[in-house]
Scaffold this motif. Structure first.
Motif, PDB file in Angstrom:
ATOM      1  N   VAL A 187     -14.760  24.715 -84.644  1.00  0.00           N
ATOM      2  CA  VAL A 187     -15.216  23.974 -85.813  1.00  0.00           C
ATOM      3  C   VAL A 187     -15.959  22.739 -85.311  1.00  0.00           C
ATOM      4  O   VAL A 187     -15.411  21.995 -84.483  1.00  0.00           O
ATOM      5  N   THR A 188     -17.162  22.536 -85.799  1.00  0.00           N
ATOM      6  CA  THR A 188     -18.009  21.432 -85.318  1.00  0.00           C
ATOM      7  C   THR A 188     -18.369  20.495 -86.457  1.00  0.00           C
ATOM      8  O   THR A 188     -18.893  20.918 -87.483  1.00  0.00           O
ATOM      9  N   GLN A 189     -18.076  19.244 -86.236  1.00  0.00           N
ATOM     10  CA  GLN A 189     -18.516  18.195 -87.159  1.00  0.00           C
ATOM     11  C   GLN A 189     -19.456  17.303 -86.353  1.00  0.00           C
ATOM     12  O   GLN A 189     -19.024  16.600 -85.460  1.00  0.00           O
ATOM     13  N   SER A 190     -20.708  17.346 -86.684  1.00  0.00           N
ATOM     14  CA  SER A 190     -21.735  16.699 -85.858  1.00  0.00           C
ATOM     15  C   SER A 190     -21.947  15.225 -86.190  1.00  0.00           C
ATOM     16  O   SER A 190     -22.751  14.556 -85.526  1.00  0.00           O
ATOM     17  N   GLN A 191     -21.265  14.734 -87.197  1.00  0.00           N
ATOM     18  CA  GLN A 191     -21.441  13.333 -87.612  1.00  0.00           C
ATOM     19  C   GLN A 191     -20.150  12.559 -87.322  1.00  0.00           C
ATOM     20  O   GLN A 191     -19.224  12.590 -88.121  1.00  0.00           O
ATOM     21  N   PRO A 192     -20.082  11.854 -86.212  1.00  0.00           N
ATOM     22  CA  PRO A 192     -18.842  11.110 -85.915  1.00  0.00           C
ATOM     23  C   PRO A 192     -18.573  10.017 -86.946  1.00  0.00           C
ATOM     24  O   PRO A 192     -17.428   9.737 -87.259  1.00  0.00           O
ATOM     25  N   GLU A 193     -19.657   9.416 -87.480  1.00  0.00           N
ATOM     26  CA  GLU A 193     -19.504   8.328 -88.444  1.00  0.00           C
ATOM     27  C   GLU A 193     -20.545   8.471 -89.547  1.00  0.00           C
ATOM     28  O   GLU A 193     -21.686   8.864 -89.298  1.00  0.00           O
ATOM     29  N   THR A 236     -15.042  13.127 -89.065  1.00  0.00           N
ATOM     30  CA  THR A 236     -16.111  12.198 -89.436  1.00  0.00           C
ATOM     31  C   THR A 236     -15.460  10.979 -90.070  1.00  0.00           C
ATOM     32  O   THR A 236     -14.685  11.119 -91.021  1.00  0.00           O
ATOM     33  N   SER A 237     -15.761   9.818 -89.526  1.00  0.00           N
ATOM     34  CA  SER A 237     -15.222   8.581 -90.080  1.00  0.00           C
ATOM     35  C   SER A 237     -16.141   8.083 -91.181  1.00  0.00           C
ATOM     36  O   SER A 237     -17.312   7.775 -90.931  1.00  0.00           O
ATOM     37  N   LEU A 238     -15.621   8.024 -92.397  1.00  0.00           N
ATOM     38  CA  LEU A 238     -16.423   7.597 -93.542  1.00  0.00           C
ATOM     39  C   LEU A 238     -16.095   6.155 -93.915  1.00  0.00           C
ATOM     40  O   LEU A 238     -14.937   5.810 -94.139  1.00  0.00           O
TER      41      LEU A 238
END
Lengths: 114, 112
Positions: free
Chosen positions: B4-10, B106-108
């Motif tokens: 599983v890939t989340q490409s937006q760390p923040e 992803t840190s929102l």
């Protein structure tokens, strides 16, 4: 109906000591899962247990780590001879049946090895 | 292996605006489940939304909705009318068996 209860919330151990993490599943749930979260990472599967049985331990380190879910009482994740690299947040989840339906997570135990 | 890939760390969003968090996954299976979990500073993992792969209709829970593109193996989360309480880490997860596979999160940040 209390949620998944983990204790302690925070645990500090010196290198070489043993750490015992406890997880009481939600009422009526007989499936328990343990996950580890290293800093800046997502949760990684460790082990899946049903009462008195380990179903899948493919994510457990081969040495020093063990888990149990006895007929009575909470599930226990045991780490012997802890090292600095064991420092992480350990999460327990429980479900009524398989995790596909819905799993509820506890608040985690943050283990710090000094 | 499932990844599983989340490409937006923040990510950041203005309060009351809309934000979309991306997630892609890799699997050879046709039947599985996808989830978005929220993890606030309290560390509690809170289920936000769930999608069953055999359902073509995108799941919706109040201000949260997903854009599930099965062929593209994409599962993005849209948060509408963002609120300060939405600030947290968001994890995308995949399962078809006994374990979840999580992205790195992803840190929102929600800007007042």
């Amino acid at each position: 109906n209390a949620g998944v209860m983990q204790n302690p919330r925070h645990l500090v151990r010196r290198r070489g000591q043993e750490a015992r993490l406890r997880c009481s599943p939600m009422k009526g749930h007989s499936h328990v899962y343990w996950y580890r979260q290293l800093p800046e990472e997502g949760l990684k599967f460790m082990v899946y247990l049903q009462k008195e049985n380990i179903i899948d331990e493919s994510g457990m380190p081969k040495e020093r780590f063990s888990a149990e879910f006895p007929k009575e009482g909470p599930s226990i994740l045991r780490i012997q001879q802890v090292v600095r690299g064991d420092s992480a947040a350990y999460f327990c989840a429980s479900s009524r049946s398989t995790v596909n339906t819905e799993a509820f997570f506890g608040q985690g135990t943050r283990l710090t090895v000094v | 292996a499932q990844t599983v890939t989340q490409s937006q760390p923040e990510m950041s969003v203005q309060e009351a605006e809309t934000v979309t968090l991306s997630c892609t996954y890799d699997t050879s299976e046709s039947d599985y489940y996808l989830f978005w979990y929220k993890q606030p500073p309290s560390r509690q993992m809170i289920l936000v939304i769930r999608q069953e792969a055999y359902k073509q209709q995108n799941a919706t829970e109040n201000r949260f909705s997903v854009n599930f593109q099965k062929a593209a193996k994409s599962f993005s989360l849209k948060i509408s009318d963002s609120q300060l309480g939405d600030a947290a880490m968001y994890f995308c997860a995949y399962t078809r068996g006994n374990q979840f596979y999580f992205g790195t999160g992803t840190s929102l940040t929600v800007i007042p």
